[in-house]
Scaffold this active site. Structure first.
Site, short mmCIF file in Angstrom:
data_model
loop_
_atom_site.label_atom_id
_atom_site.label_comp_id
_atom_site.label_asym_id
_atom_site.label_seq_id
_atom_site.Cartn_x
_atom_site.Cartn_y
_atom_site.Cartn_z
CG ASP A 181 44.99 -49.93 87.52
OD1 ASP A 181 45.74 -48.94 87.51
OD2 ASP A 181 44.25 -50.24 86.58
CD GLU A 265 49.11 -47.22 87.18
OE1 GLU A 265 49.54 -47.59 86.10
OE2 GLU A 265 48.07 -46.57 87.33
CB CYS A 332 53.18 -64.79 79.16
SG CYS A 332 52.63 -63.61 77.90
CB CYS A 351 50.15 -66.66 76.94
SG CYS A 351 49.39 -65.55 78.15
CG ASP A 358 40.50 -51.21 85.34
OD1 ASP A 358 41.35 -50.59 84.67
OD2 ASP A 358 39.30 -50.88 85.40
#
Ligand SMILES: [Zn+2]
Length: 394
Positions: A181, A265, A332, A351, A358
């Site tokens: 990222d 990305e 989750c 959760c 990041d």
């Protein structure tokens, strides 16, 4: 691209400068021809036709004929490539070249004997009309060099860059996947939890840069003070760019070696940058904030890193749609804005999973399919459009 510091003698430097001015002259002729062209007057001449026109011009202008034909022809080719790139939407329309700025020329048809090692720290490259020009042997020159570019930066430093596509780096063969990222505070976060920082200027250097910029703005045009201040600015900016390049090279090699699949990305950084500025008719909203962010992206050397990754790990770099990667819990899958505690911290409201924001995003990118599952019914809307249901595993 492998860049080396070129060390021409004063006599050679004047020849290199002549090559630069020839290249600039021919480039500007091409710009002029392009500007005068009106639709409906047929196609613009291609490389062969322009080379023929160049031969004519050389016959009529002895001073042009004195220059290197390779340098002049390659300026034509550079301009054609810049136009093609412009039409493909990759860059702005190529404009006039000015003396002292983006100076350089390209030499092609390089033979293996045109680069030779002189001693431990120096080698030489054969440049038409200038002969053997020394350069610093900072690393081995790769085999199979076909062309090189000589440039002079604003600080007056000469470089030679040999055009080679970096050899692919073999992956580990274990099927290891990593998500990367790009961040602003952190240049790149890996799904493994590593945070990579692209080196920039030190606080002291940044202060010196700011003060040199101020000095240059205050000084009278054409004064010695101003020239000195601008040279200092150029030197510091060149240093920053060097560090960024170096970081991108090392980081991309490391990632290509450690992982078989590298997911990033799918960001059209350039489009983002363009849209932040906005057009005259539709000025970009939130321009100031985006400009700051874009400066961060530029600083992080992200685009360069991805390009290098694609060179070194061909076919192993996957681009993942970027929506929700920063809001989705990588543990989750719960996706909501509320989980983003701050710029740096992520804590899932469902959760309780807590993580560097990041790194959490990088883990979502590594998972890759997170947003693809939604593609079918996706409306091109903002990223906060209640994606929970659609993100559930199909
Ligand atoms: Zn969660």
């Amino acid at each position: 691209m492998c860049r080396y510091r070129l060390e021409p003698t004063p006599e050679q430097e004047s020849i290199l400068l002549r090559h630069c001015s020839d290249a600039r002259y021919v480039w500007n002729l091409c710009v002029e021809q392009e500007n005068e062209h009106r639709p409906g007057r047929g196609r613009m001449p291609g490389f062969a036709e322009r080379c023929r026109q160049l031969t004519e011009a050389r016959a009529e202008n002895p001073w042009l004929a004195e220059g290197s034909v390779i340098v002049q022809q390659q300026a034509v080719r550079d301009h054609l490539q810049a136009m093609a790139s412009f039409f493909a939407g990759n860059c702005r329309r190529p404009g006039w070249r000015k003396a002292g700025r983006n100076e350089g020329f390209r030499i092609v048809a390089v033979k293996p004997g045109d680069v030779r090692r002189l001693n431990r720290n120096h080698a030489a490259v054969r440049v038409p009309k200038a002969g053997w020009v020394r350069f610093r042997w900072s690393r081995p020159v790769p085999d199979g060099v076909k062309s090189f570019r000589v440039t002079r930066d604003r600080a007056g430093r000469w470089h030679v860059a040999f055009a080679v596509i970096p050899a692919p780096v073999p992956g580990p063969g274990t099927g290891a996947i990593v998500g990367v990222d790009r961040g602003v505070a952190v240049s790149a976060a890996l799904s493994t939890g590593e945070l990579l920082h692209c080196p920039s200027l030190s606080p002291r250097e940044a202060r010196r840069l700011r003060s040199a910029e101020r000095r240059s703005a205050k000084a009278r045009r054409g004064s010695g003070r101003r020239r000195a201040a601008r040279a200092a600015v150029a030197r510091l900016k060149a240093r920053e760019a060097d560090r960024r390049r170096d970081w991108a090279e090392k980081t991309s090699t490391g990632l290509a070696r450690r992982f078989d699949v590298i997911r990033v990305e799918d960001l059209e950084i350039k489009t983002m940058m363009r849209s932040a500025r906005g057009t005259k008719d539709a000025p970009g909203t939130n321009v100031a904030a985006k400009t700051g962010l874009n400066r961060g992206i530029g600083k992080a050397g992200w685009g360069l890193l991805v390009r290098r990754l694609e060179d070194k790990a061909p076919g192993r770099v996957e681009k993942v749609p970027p929506a929700y990667t920063s809001q989705r819990c990588s543990a989750c899958g719960h996706t909501t804005k509320e989980s983003r505690e701050s710029q740096a911290a992520f804590r899932c409201v469902a959760c309780g999973f807590a993580c560097n924001a990041d790194v959490n995003a990088a883990r979502n990118i590594a998972a890759g399919h997170a947003v693809k599952a939604r593609e079918g019914d996706r409306v091109a809307g903002p990223a906060n459009r209640e994606p929970q249901l659609a993100l559930a595993p199909a």
